[in-house]
Design an enzyme around this catalytic site. Structure first.
Site, PDB file in Angstrom:
ATOM      1  N   GLU A 349       0.768  -1.347  -0.046  1.00 21.62           N
ATOM      2  CA  GLU A 349       0.038   0.016  -0.061  1.00 21.62           C
ATOM      3  C   GLU A 349       0.894   1.427  -0.028  1.00 21.62           C
ATOM      4  OE1 GLU A 349      -2.703   0.324   3.409  1.00 21.62           O
ATOM      5  OE2 GLU A 349      -2.706   2.387   2.901  1.00 21.62           O
ATOM      6  N   SER A 352      -4.268   5.753  -0.046  1.00 23.14           N
ATOM      7  CA  SER A 352      -5.478   4.967   0.086  1.00 23.14           C
ATOM      8  C   SER A 352      -6.423   6.182   0.011  1.00 23.14           C
ATOM      9  CB  SER A 352      -5.706   4.560   1.792  1.00 23.14           C
ATOM     10  OG  SER A 352      -6.757   4.218   2.129  1.00 23.14           O
ATOM     11  N   ARG A 391       7.348   5.788   1.559  1.00 23.29           N
ATOM     12  CA  ARG A 391       7.058   4.477   0.946  1.00 23.29           C
ATOM     13  C   ARG A 391       7.447   4.602  -0.669  1.00 23.29           C
ATOM     14  NH1 ARG A 391       1.884   1.409   3.461  1.00 23.29           N
ATOM     15  NH2 ARG A 391       2.848   1.234   5.643  1.00 23.29           N
TER      16      ARG A 391
END
Length: 425
Positions: A349, A352, A391
């Site tokens: 992920e 979101s 990330r």
RNA sequence: GGAGAGAUGGCUGAGCGGUUGAAAGCACCGGUCUUGAAAACCGGCGUAGGUUUAUCCCUACCCAGGGUUCGAAUCCCUGUCUCUCCGCCA
């Protein structure tokens, strides 16, 4: 918060939809409370009415010089009766309010059924998992030279789940922030906002982190009652709290870069290696406030804006529709963007994107003025990461690594890197 | 940190403890007038909840929370925020 009218008129349907996301609503208990609320409210209001009208009579009588003692005797017990009724009513309303504040949003009809992430559904995929032609290193190994990513020092400074970045790695990290903000402001129609990194509890209640998820937050010591923000969603969405936005200003689109602070309670042992799961990380967030009829279209667009970041960076990803049981508390529908990480040989992920419908708006009384009715009405809120910076940095290191451990800089970042094309170990 | 002033409806701004949910002006909406617009004039115009649904009616809300009182926008206490002056400071 859900519409209380909905629970009064069709509680069975609400209970069924909540069950789909694993939330069990005690229908009987709720209905009992609701019956008591109605009784007590009517009784209280009757008493108030009586007090008001009798007090007015006393005022009139006094003005005309009459003896008001008989009238005073008449209301002597009214005050106590009223206080008793009021406190009973408050008690019931507090209980109902607690239930409402702890009840999650209803999943949209298009949300896949299921209770865990195993039931999430892949909606589409962009690119193919990167083929490097050699054994890929993960970002921890790639970040080791030059102490680009220095986890040991971070442990000394603070503790686990923090990182120190140095030199060109720190610059690449910063470049990602600049790139994303510029993309959203120039191509996607967002206004950049700078917001506080600490918020009060009203803001956290507004977006849904409180009262249920306090253990996920870092609270400040002292009298302030402030918390470190777990995401820019909190301060940015709460800009609309207690506001009535003119129809001409809709939709509102904000983007903001902030650090995010999360206690990661309950994730002990998960993602302990590297910078996938940190107590502090940067994120560029997108937030929208839209007319209710536009929110589902807006969710698709907002998700597209996040995808555009990944596409411009050339990072392979897939879009997952979260199942009912895997969605966050406030969301009616969520798409997760998962980026391919060669070091893990897995999609992880990185964004979101959610439509909260009127759930957050009702909690924070965020409204717009509907020109058709002339009345203030709840608006719909959405947000999405665009993207999580740490990330994204990981994804770039792992996808753009070369056999000698050097990292190629993606084309779109060159201007933010002063033309530097390769990170050389 | 010290001293002072303040917080009233979308905005400005009145408001002796008793028909003040709140004057007045602006803004806004509808109408008259006008070829059209403006001006003028007439009317309307807060939010939330309850009951009912044709409507009416009732309750709460004048920063927030307590208190005094038969009755509080008005009196008292606490808190929050804003402004002015002084001090300190990236």
């Amino acid at each position: 918060m859900l519409d209380s009218k909905l629970l009064r008129t069709d509680i069975e349907d609400v209970a069924r939809k909540l069950l789909a996301r694993g939330y069990q609503l005690d229908v009987n208990a709720f209905n009992e409370l609701e019956v008591r609320r109605k009784e007590l409210q009517m009784k209280t209001q009757e008493l108030q009415n009586e007090r008001n009208s009798k007090s007015k009579n006393i005022g009139k009588a006094k003005a005309q010089g009459e003896n008001i003692q008989p009238l005073l005797d008449e209301v002597s017990t009214l005050g106590d009766e009223l206080d008793a009724a009021k406190s009973k009513l408050d008690e019931v309303q507090d209980k109902l309010n607690d239930i409402f504040m702890a009840m999650p949003n209803l999943p949209h009809e298009s949300v896949p059924a299921g209770l865990s992430e195993d039931d999430n559904v892949e909606v589409r995929k962009w690119g193919e998992p990167t083929q490097l032609g050699f054994e890929p290193k993960d970002h921890v190994e790639l970040g080791a030279p030059n102490q680009w990513l220095d986890f040991e020092t971070a442990v000394k400074l603070t503790g686990s789940r923090f990182v120190v970045m140095r030199g060109e790695m720190a610059r690449l990290h910063r470049a990602l922030i600049q790139f994303m903000l510029d993309l959203h402001t120039t191509e996607h129609g967002y206004q950049e906002v700078y917001v506080p990194y600490m918020v009060n509890s009203d803001s956290l209640r507004g977006t849904g982190q409180l009262p249920k998820f306090e253990e996920d937050l870092f609270a400040l010591k002292g009298e302030s009652g402030y918390y470190l923000i777990p995401t820019a969603e909190v301060p940015v969405t709460n800009i609309a709290r207690d506001e009535i936005i003119p129809a001409d200003n809709m939709p509102v689109r904000y983007t903001s870069h902030t650090p995010c602070f999360r206690s990661e309670a309950g994730s002990y042992g998960r993602d302990t290696r590297g910078m996938i799961r940190q107590h502090q990380f940067e994120k560029v967030e997108m937030v929208q406030m839209v007319k209710p009829e536009d929110s589902w279209q807006a969710l698709e667009e907002l998700t597209g804006h996040a995808e555009n970041v990944l596409q411009k960076l050339g990072l392979p990803y897939r879009v997952m529709a979260l199942c009912a049981g895997d969605m966050g508390f406030s969301a009616a529908k969520t798409y997760d963007l998962e980026v391919w990480l060669p070091g893990q040989q897995a999609y992880r992920e990185i964004s979101s994107c959610s439509n909260f419908t009127d759930f957050q708006a009702r909690r924070m009384s965020a409204r717009w003025r509907n020109p058709e009715t002339g009345k203030p009405e709840l608006l719909h809120t959405l947000n999405g990461s665009g993207l999580a910076i740490g990330r994204t940095l990981v994804a770039i290191l792992e996808n753009y690594q070369r056999q000698d451990g050097s990292i190629r800089i993606p084309e779109v970042l060159l201007k933010y890197m002063g033309g530097l094309e390769i990170l050389q170990p």
